[in-house]
Write a protein that holds these residues in place. Structure first.
Motif, PDB file in Angstrom:
ATOM      1  N   GLY A 124       4.434  -9.754   7.510  1.00  0.00           N
ATOM      2  CA  GLY A 124       3.111 -10.176   7.054  1.00  0.00           C
ATOM      3  C   GLY A 124       2.617  -9.518   5.782  1.00  0.00           C
ATOM      4  N   LEU A 125       3.243  -8.402   5.385  1.00  0.00           N
ATOM      5  CA  LEU A 125       2.761  -7.653   4.222  1.00  0.00           C
ATOM      6  C   LEU A 125       3.971  -7.187   3.416  1.00  0.00           C
ATOM      7  CD1 LEU A 125      -0.116  -6.545   3.299  1.00  0.00           C
ATOM      8  CD2 LEU A 125       0.595  -4.364   4.299  1.00  0.00           C
ATOM      9  N   THR A 126       4.003  -7.472   2.126  1.00  0.00           N
ATOM     10  CA  THR A 126       5.084  -6.963   1.273  1.00  0.00           C
ATOM     11  C   THR A 126       4.679  -5.588   0.740  1.00  0.00           C
ATOM     12  OG1 THR A 126       4.105  -7.927  -0.701  1.00  0.00           O
ATOM     13  CG2 THR A 126       5.697  -9.293   0.501  1.00  0.00           C
ATOM     14  N   PRO A 127       5.643  -4.799   0.258  1.00  0.00           N
ATOM     15  CA  PRO A 127       5.276  -3.526  -0.374  1.00  0.00           C
ATOM     16  C   PRO A 127       4.318  -3.747  -1.547  1.00  0.00           C
ATOM     17  CG  PRO A 127       7.632  -3.553   0.110  1.00  0.00           C
ATOM     18  CD  PRO A 127       7.118  -4.943   0.403  1.00  0.00           C
ATOM     19  N   ALA A 128       4.504  -4.838  -2.293  1.00  0.00           N
ATOM     20  CA  ALA A 128       3.612  -5.102  -3.429  1.00  0.00           C
ATOM     21  C   ALA A 128       2.179  -5.358  -2.952  1.00  0.00           C
ATOM     22  CB  ALA A 128       4.123  -6.298  -4.233  1.00  0.00           C
ATOM     23  N   ALA A 129       2.034  -6.096  -1.858  1.00  0.00           N
ATOM     24  CA  ALA A 129       0.697  -6.368  -1.319  1.00  0.00           C
ATOM     25  C   ALA A 129       0.083  -5.085  -0.757  1.00  0.00           C
ATOM     26  CB  ALA A 129       0.774  -7.446  -0.239  1.00  0.00           C
ATOM     27  N   ALA A 130       0.921  -4.273  -0.115  1.00  0.00           N
ATOM     28  CA  ALA A 130       0.428  -2.994   0.403  1.00  0.00           C
ATOM     29  C   ALA A 130      -0.117  -2.148  -0.745  1.00  0.00           C
ATOM     30  CB  ALA A 130       1.562  -2.250   1.124  1.00  0.00           C
ATOM     31  N   ALA A 134       7.017   4.225  -0.738  1.00  0.00           N
ATOM     32  CA  ALA A 134       6.898   4.385  -2.192  1.00  0.00           C
ATOM     33  C   ALA A 134       5.623   3.717  -2.702  1.00  0.00           C
ATOM     34  CB  ALA A 134       8.123   3.787  -2.886  1.00  0.00           C
ATOM     35  N   ALA A 135       5.186   2.658  -2.014  1.00  0.00           N
ATOM     36  CA  ALA A 135       3.939   1.986  -2.384  1.00  0.00           C
ATOM     37  C   ALA A 135       2.714   2.772  -1.910  1.00  0.00           C
ATOM     38  CB  ALA A 135       3.910   0.567  -1.804  1.00  0.00           C
ATOM     39  N   GLY A 136       2.964   3.742  -1.021  1.00  0.00           N
ATOM     40  CA  GLY A 136       1.858   4.571  -0.534  1.00  0.00           C
ATOM     41  C   GLY A 136       1.441   4.300   0.902  1.00  0.00           C
ATOM     42  N   ALA A 137       2.151   3.381   1.577  1.00  0.00           N
ATOM     43  CA  ALA A 137       1.787   3.032   2.953  1.00  0.00           C
ATOM     44  C   ALA A 137       2.329   4.054   3.937  1.00  0.00           C
ATOM     45  CB  ALA A 137       2.338   1.645   3.298  1.00  0.00           C
ATOM     46  N   GLY A 138       1.683   4.149   5.091  1.00  0.00           N
ATOM     47  CA  GLY A 138       2.196   4.966   6.180  1.00  0.00           C
ATOM     48  C   GLY A 138       3.127   4.141   7.051  1.00  0.00           C
ATOM     49  N   ILE A 139       4.060   4.812   7.731  1.00  0.00           N
ATOM     50  CA  ILE A 139       4.987   4.127   8.630  1.00  0.00           C
ATOM     51  C   ILE A 139       4.666   4.560  10.059  1.00  0.00           C
ATOM     52  CG2 ILE A 139       7.416   3.852   9.298  1.00  0.00           C
ATOM     53  CD1 ILE A 139       6.733   2.579   6.586  1.00  0.00           C
ATOM     54  N   ALA A 140       4.474   3.551  10.942  1.00  0.00           N
ATOM     55  CA  ALA A 140       4.170   3.831  12.346  1.00  0.00           C
ATOM     56  C   ALA A 140       5.439   3.685  13.179  1.00  0.00           C
ATOM     57  CB  ALA A 140       3.103   2.861  12.853  1.00  0.00           C
ATOM     58  N   PRO A 141       5.602   4.505  14.216  1.00  0.00           N
ATOM     59  CA  PRO A 141       6.844   4.459  15.000  1.00  0.00           C
ATOM     60  C   PRO A 141       6.954   3.216  15.883  1.00  0.00           C
ATOM     61  CG  PRO A 141       5.297   6.014  15.972  1.00  0.00           C
ATOM     62  CD  PRO A 141       4.685   5.557  14.686  1.00  0.00           C
ATOM     63  N   ASP A 142       5.827   2.584  16.226  1.00  0.00           N
ATOM     64  CA  ASP A 142       5.896   1.433  17.143  1.00  0.00           C
ATOM     65  C   ASP A 142       4.680   0.519  16.957  1.00  0.00           C
ATOM     66  OD1 ASP A 142       3.785   2.832  18.330  1.00  0.00           O
ATOM     67  OD2 ASP A 142       5.144   3.849  19.719  1.00  0.00           O
ATOM     68  N   LEU A 160      -3.840  -0.558  -1.212  1.00  0.00           N
ATOM     69  CA  LEU A 160      -4.013   0.889  -1.359  1.00  0.00           C
ATOM     70  C   LEU A 160      -4.802   1.221  -2.624  1.00  0.00           C
ATOM     71  CD1 LEU A 160      -0.499   1.600  -0.036  1.00  0.00           C
ATOM     72  CD2 LEU A 160      -2.500   2.851   0.790  1.00  0.00           C
ATOM     73  N   LEU A 161      -4.538   0.462  -3.695  1.00  0.00           N
ATOM     74  CA  LEU A 161      -5.261   0.671  -4.957  1.00  0.00           C
ATOM     75  C   LEU A 161      -6.766   0.515  -4.784  1.00  0.00           C
ATOM     76  CD1 LEU A 161      -3.266  -1.163  -7.798  1.00  0.00           C
ATOM     77  CD2 LEU A 161      -4.033   1.228  -7.770  1.00  0.00           C
ATOM     78  N   ARG A 162      -7.144  -0.340  -3.833  1.00  0.00           N
ATOM     79  CA  ARG A 162      -8.568  -0.562  -3.601  1.00  0.00           C
ATOM     80  C   ARG A 162      -9.153   0.392  -2.586  1.00  0.00           C
ATOM     81  NH1 ARG A 162     -10.284  -6.338  -4.312  1.00  0.00           N
ATOM     82  NH2 ARG A 162      -8.825  -7.156  -5.828  1.00  0.00           N
ATOM     83  N   GLY A 163      -8.357   1.373  -2.205  1.00  0.00           N
ATOM     84  CA  GLY A 163      -8.901   2.411  -1.337  1.00  0.00           C
ATOM     85  C   GLY A 163      -8.741   2.157   0.144  1.00  0.00           C
ATOM     86  N   HIS A 164      -7.960   1.119   0.513  1.00  0.00           N
ATOM     87  CA  HIS A 164      -7.735   0.889   1.941  1.00  0.00           C
ATOM     88  C   HIS A 164      -6.539   1.713   2.412  1.00  0.00           C
ATOM     89  CE1 HIS A 164     -10.706  -2.171   1.605  1.00  0.00           C
ATOM     90  NE2 HIS A 164     -10.014  -2.809   0.676  1.00  0.00           N
ATOM     91  N   GLU A 165      -6.455   1.868   3.734  1.00  0.00           N
ATOM     92  CA  GLU A 165      -5.270   2.508   4.311  1.00  0.00           C
ATOM     93  C   GLU A 165      -4.332   1.410   4.795  1.00  0.00           C
ATOM     94  OE1 GLU A 165      -5.759   5.744   7.269  1.00  0.00           O
ATOM     95  OE2 GLU A 165      -7.891   5.464   6.808  1.00  0.00           O
TER      96      GLU A 165
END
Ligand code: PYR
Length: 369
Positions: free
Chosen positions: A17-23, A52-60, A27-32
């Protein structure tokens, strides 16, 4: 806003549902942004790409659903995912609720605010979040059809573009909308002799203009279809009546009038199919034969090219996703009637009149919220 993207769990679903580019945009707009580990792999995006885009990775998935305000997905939530939704959370994804009472009941019970991609509209009367997947399926149709035309795959052994001195294949495309136009583009590009049939003369006029004589347009009627299929090497079914079952355009009896080894590609199979003899198939086992005619009826064609499909879907959803994250859902749908058209459930109320009608559940218009 905390945006969460779980890994898709529907069988054979490789999109995300989300590409790294969209993430990165969010993130640039201040969202997590929180992405479930491995969510992008089917589309060629690694956890490291998201990091690398700044997103967090969840285990599940439980972590993503449990901690996110806004969930972005591709397919309708499956039963285990529905258990994790809650009131106060926004779900943005394909839903297809009208034929799915179980899912509708679960979404209402959860209290989630669910917004369906497929009913978001645009100013020209189109469906901007469905269109990219129609483009993909349409462009794939001549490609898979030409594969099915090869002898080893059951077809009559005709090369789509022919060769100098030998006629190209006849490709008949029924429906000149998004799918049919995309299919025509590729079939023309492959050198086939293409006919597009539609019931809208303005649409045929448009196609005649943009293709500048490189295809034939024909007004669609039962008798015109019956005649055209007799000389078709490939027929592509590309009709959509939004929300409704597809009309049957070729009957079982008519198959015997077609050339042996001709190919039917039914892009309308998600709505029940537009050939009487169509039944859903899979990418593992895509074709079957009835009366010597090869049927290709894969129900999730865009999944074959998950990387392209994910990016195309992500490009279309991004502005709406950002509006939801920036403004909160209530202001976002209040500012934009086209996004509001996607609003399907909120705090236990069904906010889609067509779904209410299909399932005999009380519903209000999203405008009344
Ligand atoms: C899909 O692309 O899977 C839709 O549900 C439209």
């Amino acid at each position: 806003t905390r945006i969460g993207c779980p890994k898709e769990i529907k069988p054979q679903e490789f999109r995300v549902g989300l590409t790294p580019a969209a993430a990165a945009e969010a993130l640039l707009r201040g969202h997590e942004v929180l992405v479930e580990t491995g969510a992008g792999l089917g589309s060629g995006f690694t956890d490291e790409d998201y990091q690398a885009a700044g997103a967090g990775i969840a285990p599940d998935a439980a972590t993503v659903f449990g901690t996110s305000d806004l969930i972005v997905k591709v397919k309708e939530p499956q039963a285990p995912e529905r258990q994790m939704l809650r009131q106060g959370q926004v779900l943005f994804t394909y839903l297809h609720l009208a034929p799915d009472p179980d899912q509708t009941r679960d979404l209402l019970a959860s209290g989630v605010t669910a917004i369906a991609y497929e009913t978001v509209t645009d100013a020209r009367g189109g469906l901007p979040l469905l269109a990219p997947m129609s483009e993909v399926a349409g462009r794939l149709a001549p490609q898979v059809g030409s594969w099915a035309l090869q002898k080893a795959n059951g077809g009559r052994g005709v090369l789509l573009g022919g060769v100098p001195g030998v006629r190209p294949a006849n490709v008949v495309i029924i429906g000149g909308g998004v799918v049919g136009t995309a299919a025509a583009r590729v079939a023309v590009g492959m050198g086939a002799n293409v006919t597009v049939m539609d019931r809208s003369v303005p649409r045929l006029s448009y196609l005649d203009d943009v293709f500048m004589g490189r295809l034939t347009t024909q007004f669609s009627s039962a008798s015109a279809t019956a005649e055209r299929i007799q000389t078709a090497d490939m027929v592509i079914g590309a009709v959509l009546i939004p929300g409704a079952a597809a009309p049957k355009l070729v009957s079982r009896d008519q198959l015997s009038t077609m050339p042996q080894g001709a190919v039917l590609v039914d892009v309308a199979i998600d709505q029940g199919g537009c050939f009487e003899t169509s039944r859903p198939t899979t990418h593992q086992d895509p074709v079957y034969e009835v009366d010597g005619v090869v049927h290709y009826c894969v129900a999730n064609m865009p999944g074959a090219v998950a990387r392209t499909s994910t990016q195309a879907l992500g490009n279309a959803t991004l502005p709406f996703l950002l509006a939801l994250a920036d403004k909160g859902w209530r202001r976002a749908v209040s500012d934009d009637p086209h996004l509001r058209a996607g609003l399907s459930t909120h705090e236990g109320r069904l906010t889609s009149l067509p779904v209410g009608e299909a399932l005999a559940i009380e519903a209000i218009s999203p405008d009344q919220l």
